[in-house]
Design a protein around this motif. Sequence first.
Motif, PDB file in Angstrom:
ATOM      1  N   LEU A 233       0.832  -1.205   0.000  1.00 41.10           N
ATOM      2  CA  LEU A 233       0.000   0.000   0.000  1.00 41.10           C
ATOM      3  C   LEU A 233       0.866   1.253   0.000  1.00 41.10           C
ATOM      4  CD1 LEU A 233      -2.764  -0.956   2.598  1.00 41.10           C
ATOM      5  CD2 LEU A 233      -3.103  -0.587   0.145  1.00 41.10           C
ATOM      6  N   GLY A 234       1.936   1.223   0.768  1.00 37.00           N
ATOM      7  CA  GLY A 234       2.811   2.390   0.858  1.00 37.00           C
ATOM      8  C   GLY A 234       3.465   2.733  -0.459  1.00 37.00           C
ATOM      9  N   HIS A 235       3.965   1.717  -1.165  1.00 34.96           N
ATOM     10  CA  HIS A 235       4.573   1.973  -2.476  1.00 34.96           C
ATOM     11  C   HIS A 235       3.546   2.565  -3.436  1.00 34.96           C
ATOM     12  CE1 HIS A 235       8.382   0.355  -1.456  1.00 34.96           C
ATOM     13  NE2 HIS A 235       8.026  -0.918  -1.420  1.00 34.96           N
ATOM     14  N   ARG A 236       2.353   2.031  -3.394  1.00 33.63           N
ATOM     15  CA  ARG A 236       1.319   2.536  -4.298  1.00 33.63           C
ATOM     16  C   ARG A 236       0.922   3.966  -3.951  1.00 33.63           C
ATOM     17  NH1 ARG A 236      -4.794   0.290  -4.814  1.00 33.63           N
ATOM     18  NH2 ARG A 236      -5.468   1.687  -6.482  1.00 33.63           N
ATOM     19  N   MET A 237       0.796   4.269  -2.664  1.00 33.11           N
ATOM     20  CA  MET A 237       0.484   5.625  -2.241  1.00 33.11           C
ATOM     21  C   MET A 237       1.572   6.598  -2.673  1.00 33.11           C
ATOM     22  SD  MET A 237      -0.907   4.880   1.615  1.00 33.11           S
ATOM     23  CE  MET A 237      -0.739   6.591   2.108  1.00 33.11           C
ATOM     24  N   ALA A 238       2.815   6.215  -2.457  1.00 32.69           N
ATOM     25  CA  ALA A 238       3.918   7.109  -2.802  1.00 32.69           C
ATOM     26  C   ALA A 238       3.967   7.386  -4.296  1.00 32.69           C
ATOM     27  CB  ALA A 238       5.242   6.503  -2.329  1.00 32.69           C
ATOM     28  N   THR A 239       3.544   6.424  -5.104  1.00 33.86           N
ATOM     29  CA  THR A 239       3.495   6.632  -6.547  1.00 33.86           C
ATOM     30  C   THR A 239       2.391   7.613  -6.925  1.00 33.86           C
ATOM     31  OG1 THR A 239       4.341   4.395  -6.957  1.00 33.86           O
ATOM     32  CG2 THR A 239       3.191   5.475  -8.767  1.00 33.86           C
ATOM     33  N   ALA A 240       1.276   7.567  -6.210  1.00 32.70           N
ATOM     34  CA  ALA A 240       0.137   8.432  -6.538  1.00 32.70           C
ATOM     35  C   ALA A 240       0.283   9.843  -5.982  1.00 32.70           C
ATOM     36  CB  ALA A 240      -1.154   7.804  -6.014  1.00 32.70           C
ATOM     37  N   LEU A 241       0.959   9.991  -4.855  1.00 37.50           N
ATOM     38  CA  LEU A 241       1.174  11.315  -4.276  1.00 37.50           C
ATOM     39  C   LEU A 241       2.234  12.060  -5.083  1.00 37.50           C
ATOM     40  CD1 LEU A 241       1.211  10.149  -0.563  1.00 37.50           C
ATOM     41  CD2 LEU A 241      -0.388  11.864  -1.471  1.00 37.50           C
ATOM     42  N   SER A 246       8.626   6.618  -0.502  1.00 33.54           N
ATOM     43  CA  SER A 246       8.357   5.519   0.416  1.00 33.54           C
ATOM     44  C   SER A 246       9.671   5.025   1.006  1.00 33.54           C
ATOM     45  CB  SER A 246       7.628   4.370  -0.291  1.00 33.54           C
ATOM     46  OG  SER A 246       8.445   3.805  -1.288  1.00 33.54           O
ATOM     47  N   GLU A 247       9.600   4.624   2.264  1.00 31.55           N
ATOM     48  CA  GLU A 247      10.782   4.102   2.950  1.00 31.55           C
ATOM     49  C   GLU A 247      10.376   2.922   3.805  1.00 31.55           C
ATOM     50  OE1 GLU A 247      14.232   5.526   6.132  1.00 31.55           O
ATOM     51  OE2 GLU A 247      13.213   7.013   4.877  1.00 31.55           O
ATOM     52  N   GLY A 248      11.077   1.830   3.636  1.00 35.46           N
ATOM     53  CA  GLY A 248      10.827   0.650   4.443  1.00 35.46           C
ATOM     54  C   GLY A 248      11.899   0.492   5.507  1.00 35.46           C
TER      55      GLY A 248
END
Length: 275
Positions: A233-241, A246-248
């Motif tokens: 979800l985080g990777h996808r959000m960071a792509t849309a924002l 994103s950082e893991g």
Amino acid sequence: MTRSHRLEVDGGLHLHLVDHDHGPHAAPPLVLVHGFMGSTQSWGDLPARLSRHRRVIVPDLPGHGRSDRPGSPDRYGVLEVAGALARMAEGLRLGAADWLGYSMGGRIVLAGAAEGLLDPRRLILESASPGLETEAERAERRAADERLARRLEVEGLAPFVDDWLALPLFATLSPDARERARRLRLANDAHALAACLRGGGTGVQRSYWRDLPQVEVPTLVLTGARDPKFTRLGHRMATALPFARSEGVADAGHAVHAEAPDAWARAVTGWVGSD
């Protein structure tokens, strides 16, 4: 100076907060917004550590910790709570502030930014999401949350907390972190949490996936590498924002701040700066 106090934010609703203000600091203030069943204490010593360089404000959300516990689910909607946080910021005269939301707190902060209730300088979304995309998913989640709410009301808090911490999301907590999380969650009120599930659950709020391109705020999407669902979800959000990264965090699951506090602090300080 660190000060704990209650602030009236809306129609008799009081939020308890801890204000770490050792200023003057050049860096903007930072607000930390906890997740479901959390409180000001959920962050451990992290607020004090971060306050070496900035003012750090840590509120208890409605129905949690030492804040008021309204009985109506309507008082727990993400926009209602985001509005209460905005009025808190206004009452404290924070000005341009950075906002970090964890899990449910991340949903609230993101919704507040998308709807213009909050005006953050920078955002950090820790293990958060913009909500569920389809009405079918939301209906299923509402039904599940209603079952949880009824269980809270009938069985009380202790068995609910034990089952909650047994979820795969929290499988990576150390024994010490798990025991601390259990103790802090048991300080809440079952009926207030039931109202929160009914009014502020993921199935109740609208989806903000389509709004992400309009959230033109520098955003760090922070997840634990051992939490595959929220990492995706985080990777996808960071792509849309439009202005996001994103950082893991290795060796951490859903509750990054509790499982890897040093790495969490480095990531937060690196994003918001120290001066």
